[in-house]
Design a protein around this motif. Structure first.
Motif, PDB file in Angstrom:
ATOM      1  N   ILE A 141       0.854  -1.175   0.000  1.00  0.00           N
ATOM      2  CA  ILE A 141       0.000   0.000   0.000  1.00  0.00           C
ATOM      3  C   ILE A 141       0.897   1.234   0.000  1.00  0.00           C
ATOM      4  O   ILE A 141       1.903   1.296   0.718  1.00  0.00           O
ATOM      5  N   SER A 142       0.524   2.222  -0.787  1.00  0.00           N
ATOM      6  CA  SER A 142       1.462   3.273  -1.172  1.00  0.00           C
ATOM      7  C   SER A 142       1.996   4.106  -0.016  1.00  0.00           C
ATOM      8  O   SER A 142       3.132   4.541  -0.050  1.00  0.00           O
ATOM      9  N   ASN A 143       1.246   4.379   1.022  1.00  0.00           N
ATOM     10  CA  ASN A 143       1.758   5.218   2.095  1.00  0.00           C
ATOM     11  C   ASN A 143       2.271   4.411   3.286  1.00  0.00           C
ATOM     12  O   ASN A 143       2.483   4.945   4.372  1.00  0.00           O
ATOM     13  N   HIS A 144       2.466   3.136   3.065  1.00  0.00           N
ATOM     14  CA  HIS A 144       2.986   2.284   4.138  1.00  0.00           C
ATOM     15  C   HIS A 144       4.506   2.337   4.180  1.00  0.00           C
ATOM     16  O   HIS A 144       5.165   2.570   3.168  1.00  0.00           O
ATOM     17  N   LEU A 145       5.029   2.092   5.386  1.00  0.00           N
ATOM     18  CA  LEU A 145       6.462   2.272   5.596  1.00  0.00           C
ATOM     19  C   LEU A 145       7.207   0.979   5.914  1.00  0.00           C
ATOM     20  O   LEU A 145       8.419   0.906   5.754  1.00  0.00           O
ATOM     21  N   TYR A 146       6.491  -0.010   6.440  1.00  0.00           N
ATOM     22  CA  TYR A 146       7.117  -1.273   6.830  1.00  0.00           C
ATOM     23  C   TYR A 146       6.624  -2.356   5.889  1.00  0.00           C
ATOM     24  O   TYR A 146       5.426  -2.440   5.613  1.00  0.00           O
ATOM     25  N   TYR A 150      12.478  -1.727   6.261  1.00  0.00           N
ATOM     26  CA  TYR A 150      12.059  -0.370   6.643  1.00  0.00           C
ATOM     27  C   TYR A 150      13.139   0.604   6.241  1.00  0.00           C
ATOM     28  O   TYR A 150      14.331   0.321   6.425  1.00  0.00           O
ATOM     29  N   SER A 210       2.267  -5.182   4.528  1.00  0.00           N
ATOM     30  CA  SER A 210       2.787  -3.852   4.794  1.00  0.00           C
ATOM     31  C   SER A 210       1.995  -3.209   5.913  1.00  0.00           C
ATOM     32  O   SER A 210       0.833  -3.557   6.158  1.00  0.00           O
ATOM     33  N   THR A 211       2.643  -2.283   6.622  1.00  0.00           N
ATOM     34  CA  THR A 211       1.979  -1.525   7.672  1.00  0.00           C
ATOM     35  C   THR A 211       2.327  -0.058   7.542  1.00  0.00           C
ATOM     36  O   THR A 211       3.392   0.302   7.045  1.00  0.00           O
ATOM     37  N   ARG A 212       1.419   0.766   8.039  1.00  0.00           N
ATOM     38  CA  ARG A 212       1.632   2.201   7.938  1.00  0.00           C
ATOM     39  C   ARG A 212       2.619   2.705   8.990  1.00  0.00           C
ATOM     40  O   ARG A 212       3.410   3.594   8.737  1.00  0.00           O
ATOM     41  N   GLY A 213       2.540   2.096  10.189  1.00  0.00           N
ATOM     42  CA  GLY A 213       3.374   2.577  11.277  1.00  0.00           C
ATOM     43  C   GLY A 213       3.750   1.480  12.234  1.00  0.00           C
ATOM     44  O   GLY A 213       3.471   0.306  12.000  1.00  0.00           O
ATOM     45  N   THR A 244       0.541  -0.347  13.996  1.00  0.00           N
ATOM     46  CA  THR A 244      -0.663  -0.620  13.224  1.00  0.00           C
ATOM     47  C   THR A 244      -0.693  -2.042  12.698  1.00  0.00           C
ATOM     48  O   THR A 244       0.313  -2.742  12.667  1.00  0.00           O
TER      49      THR A 244
END
Lengths: 118, 113
Positions: free
Chosen positions: B26-31, B50, B94-97, B100
């Motif tokens: 997902i595009s705004n996810h970081l992990y 990450y 994937s995760t956003r933060g 989450t």
């Protein structure tokens, strides 16, 4: 490493009845996150419910609710008014917070296979 | 609703060959994560990624495996010299933060023959 234990490999429930799936975990951390994921026959992992350890209130999502007992390190999932579509493998998962030195991976239990009887 | 996409859904490969499993988080996810599940068994952690580098890896993730995020959108898992025991369902997530939930792809079923 954290450990997550699901002691019920299989459970069954009559349609419209209530069932509770058990999960315990082992951790020395005070802050963490717990999840229940559902894996239907399609195999995709779908989030059912999420609980933050710092919150005393048990999470609920429609027919799904948890009983979070932090001192006992227990996190059970209750499914009310069970439906045929609830039949799946259910995984309990633990995740450390962002700044934890144990990392940020998800630790999964071995799963409970739920059968819903019409 | 945004979702994690994995390709292919099923791959059959001969033992000893290299495979690349692809994921679009997902595009705004970081992990980003790779997990695998041998049929009917537990979900095993392979690696997390990450800030353009591996943040954790399991004992399973040895020199046979590598991950890349080549273009800012794709996240790939390369398995070199595949073995029969590499047959499994491979999940990207994937995760956003940091706290989450993970969003999982539909998985790639890898069969090594």
């Amino acid at each position: 490493a954290q450990t997550v234990t699901q002691s019920q490999p299989e459970m069954s429930v009559q349609e419209a009845e209530t069932v509770t799936l058990s999960c315990t975990y082992d951790t020395s951390e005070s802050d963490y996150y717990l999840f229940w994921y559902k894996q239907p026959p399609s195999r995709q992992m779908i989030l059912v419910i999420r609980q933050e350890a710092y919150k005393q209130q048990n999470a609920t999502e429609n027919r799904f609710s948890v009983n979070f007992q932090k001192a006992a390190k227990s996190f059970s999932l209750k499914i009310s008014d069970s439906q045929l579509g609830d039949a799946a493998m259910y995984f309990c998962a633990y995740r450390s917070p962002y700044l934890s030195n144990t990392g940020n991976q998800f630790y999964f239990g071995t799963g409970t296979s739920l059968t819903v009887i019409p | 609703e945004p979702e994690v996409t994995q390709t292919p859904s099923h791959q059959v490969t001969q033992m000893g060959q290299e495979v690349i499993l692809r994921c679009v988080p997902i595009s705004n996810h970081l992990y980003f994560y790779w997990y695998r599940q041998i049929l009917g068994q537990k979900v095993e952690f392979l690696v997390s990624f990450y800030n353009n580098e591996i943040s954790e890896k399991s004992e399973i993730f040895d020199d046979q495996f590598s991950v890349e995020r080549p273009d800012g959108s794709n996240f790939t898992l390369k398995i070199r010299s595949t073995k029969l025991e590499d047959s499994a369902m491979y999940f990207c997530a994937s995760t956003r933060g940091g706290g989450t939930e993970a969003f999982f792809g539909q998985g790639t079923r890898l069969t090594v023959v």
